[in-house]
Design an enzyme around this catalytic site. Structure first.
Site, mmCIF file in Angstrom:
data_model
loop_
_atom_site.group_PDB
_atom_site.id
_atom_site.type_symbol
_atom_site.label_atom_id
_atom_site.label_comp_id
_atom_site.label_asym_id
_atom_site.label_seq_id
_atom_site.Cartn_x
_atom_site.Cartn_y
_atom_site.Cartn_z
ATOM 1 N N ASP A 154 -25.019 -32.311 12.098
ATOM 2 C CA ASP A 154 -25.215 -32.927 10.784
ATOM 3 C C ASP A 154 -24.023 -32.601 9.895
ATOM 4 O O ASP A 154 -23.148 -31.815 10.270
ATOM 5 C CB ASP A 154 -26.509 -32.440 10.138
ATOM 6 C CG ASP A 154 -27.251 -33.565 9.405
ATOM 7 O OD1 ASP A 154 -26.584 -34.312 8.643
ATOM 8 O OD2 ASP A 154 -28.475 -33.693 9.586
ATOM 9 N N GLU B 69 -16.468 -31.775 13.427
ATOM 10 C CA GLU B 69 -15.746 -32.955 12.924
ATOM 11 C C GLU B 69 -14.876 -32.591 11.723
ATOM 12 O O GLU B 69 -14.799 -33.336 10.752
ATOM 13 C CB GLU B 69 -16.747 -34.056 12.516
ATOM 14 C CG GLU B 69 -17.692 -34.469 13.611
ATOM 15 C CD GLU B 69 -18.623 -35.605 13.218
ATOM 16 O OE1 GLU B 69 -18.331 -36.319 12.214
ATOM 17 O OE2 GLU B 69 -19.648 -35.793 13.889
ATOM 18 N N GLU C 35 -27.312 -36.305 12.407
ATOM 19 C CA GLU C 35 -27.635 -36.579 11.002
ATOM 20 C C GLU C 35 -29.114 -36.925 10.793
ATOM 21 O O GLU C 35 -29.467 -37.958 10.253
ATOM 22 C CB GLU C 35 -26.720 -37.687 10.464
ATOM 23 C CG GLU C 35 -25.255 -37.292 10.526
ATOM 24 C CD GLU C 35 -24.296 -38.388 10.080
ATOM 25 O OE1 GLU C 35 -24.773 -39.456 9.638
ATOM 26 O OE2 GLU C 35 -23.072 -38.172 10.168
#
Length: 367
Positions: free
Chosen positions: A210, A273, A166
Site C-alpha cells: 500500500d 516503489e 492498496e
C-alpha cells in the site's frame, strides 16, 4: 519464508499518538546537508547494501542499451512496472495475454536478477471483466483462476508477489470500497487471494502492499491493524510492502515511527516503489521555495527512510526498490504519468549520476 503470526495486542499502541523526542527530530534533519557523490565515480547502487536493491522496468526499455547497462550495473532485483498488472494480462472474456510479462520475467532471469511480481489484485484494475453484474459464483471462480494462473505461471521464478495492492481507504478510514470487496467480502477477498497465491507459488514471499503509509499516520495504523487481522484469519502474508512515494513535506520522524510499528509485526518489509517528487500534487498552494530548499527537505526525508530501513533487523530487510532507476525513467516525467519533464525524484539523474539523495542513502546504509 513467512514469520509466525504476531500477537494482536498492539492495536492500542497503533491507535495512540506517537511522540518523538527533540533529539530524534534533530537527527532526522542531518541528511539535509548531504552532498552529492562524485558523478563518474559513484558506486553502483547495489554495492551500497547487503540486501537487494531493486528498480522497475518495462518492455519498451529492454531494447535501450543505455538503460540495460544501467540496470546491470546498479540493481539486483527488477519489478515489471506494468506487464504483470491485471490491465495488461486480463483480456476480454477472461482470456489472458502473457506475452509482455513473459518477456520481462525471462529478461530479468537472463540478467541474473531477482524478479518481483507486481501485482495480482488491485482495486482499480480488471474492472471490465470483474463487475458487480457478474454472478457471485462466476466472480469467485474467475478471481481464483486469475490469481492461481498468473502466480502459477511463474512458480519458482518470483522472489515475491504483491498479492493485493492498496486495500486501505485513501484517508485511512477503514478499507477501500471496490468490486472485489463488494462481491467477496472486504477482508475475505484479500484472504482468498493470498491462499490462491500460496497454493500456486509456495516458495514466493507474499506481500500486502500500500501507499501513503508513511505520509498518513492514520492510514499506516489502519494498514498494520489489517495485517494483524488477516494473519489471525490464517492469510499466508509473508511481508509488508510500503510503496514509499514520499511527500518531502512529511514531518521529521514520521517515517521512522511507521517503520518502528511495522517492524514489531516481525514480517519482512519491502520498500517497494520509492520516489520522492519535488513538486506538490494538485490541491495545495504552489511551492514558492527555492530548489535548494526543496532539495534539502527531499534529502532529509529520503535519508530518514533509509535509516529507518537499516534499523530493521537484517531478516526483515527484504529489498529497497525505486520506481524507476533514473529520473528519466520515472512515471512522474511521462505524459501518461504526471507529465513533469523536470521532475527529479529518484537516486540517479537522467544520465545515471547520483542525485543529492544518493549520498544520504549511501550514508544510512553505511557505505
Amino acid at each position: 519464508m513467512r514469520a509466525d503470526p504476531p500477537g494482536l495486542n498492539r492495536r492500542a499502541l497503533l491507535a495512540a499518538p506517537l511522540i518523538l523526542a527533540p533529539s530524534s527530530l534533530a537527527a532526522c534533519e542531518r541528511f539535509a546537508s548531504a552532498e552529492v557523490a562524485p558523478g563518474p565515480d559513484a558506486p553502483p547502487l547495489k554495492s551500497l547494501a547487503d540486501f537487494p536493491i531493486g528498480a522497475t522496468g518495462m518492455t519498451g526499455q529492454l531494447d535501450d542499451p543505455v538503460w540495460v547497462a544501467a540496470m546491470r550495473r546498479d540493481v539486483d532485483q527488477i519489478t515489471p512496472e506494468w506487464e504483470l498488472k491485471p490491465e495488461r494480462i486480463l483480456q476480454p472474456g477472461f482470456a489472458y495475454d502473457f506475452s509482455a510479462s513473459d518477456r520481462m520475467v525471462d529478461w530479468g532471469h537472463e540478467q541474473g536478477l531477482r524478479v518481483f511480481g507486481h501485482t495480482l489484485v488491485w482495486y482499480s484494475q480488471g474492472l471490465d471483466q470483474f463487475t458487480d453484474a457478474l454472478p457471485t459464483a462466476r466472480f469467485a471462480a474467475e478471481f481464483d483462476r486469475y490469481v492461481s494462473t498468473v502466480a502459477g505461471r511463474y512458480r519458482g521464478r518470483m522472489v515475491g508477489w504483491d498479492v493485493v495492492n492498496e486495500a486501505v481507504a485513501e484517508d485511512g478510514d477503514g478499507l477501500r470500497d471496490c468490486v472485489y470487496a463488494r462481491k467477496l467480502g472486504p477482508e475475505a477477498y484479500i484472504v482468498r487471494a493470498f491462499e490462491q497465491a500460496r497454493a500456486a507459488d509456495p516458495d514466493a514471499v507474499l506481500f500486502l502492499n500500500d501507499y501513503n503509509l508513511e505520509n498518513n499516520p492514520r492510514k499506516g495504523a489502519t494498514f498494520l491493524r489489517l495485517v494483524e487481522r488477516l494473519l489471525a484469519q490464517g492469510a499466508p502474508i509473508g511481508g509488508i510492502g510500503t510503496q514509499s512515494h514520499l511527500d518531502i513535506e512529511i514531518p521529521a520522524g514520521q517515517i521512522r515511527d511507521f517503520f518502528r510499528d511495522a517492524a514489531s509485526l516481525g514480517l519482512p518489509i519491502h520498500v517497494s516503489e520509492l520516489d520522492f517528487p519535488m513538486q506538490r500534487d494538485g490541491g495545495r498552494a504552489p511551492d514558492l521555495r527555492s530548489t535548494a530548499d526543496r532539495r534539502a527537505q527531499q534529502v532529509a526525508r529520503v535519508g530518514e527512510l533509509a535509516e529507518a530501513f537499516m534499523a530493521l533487523p537484517a531478516r526483515q530487510r527484504f529489498a529497497f526498490t525505486t520506481w524507476g532507476l533514473r529520473d528519466s525513467d520515472s512515471w512522474l516525467v511521462r505524459e501518461e504519468g504526471k507529465n513533469r519533464p523536470n521532475e527529479s525524484a529518484l537516486l540517479l539523474d537522467g544520465e545515471g549520476r547520483p542525485n543529492p539523495a544518493f549520498q544520504a542513502v549511501a550514508g544510512a546504509f553505511g557505505r
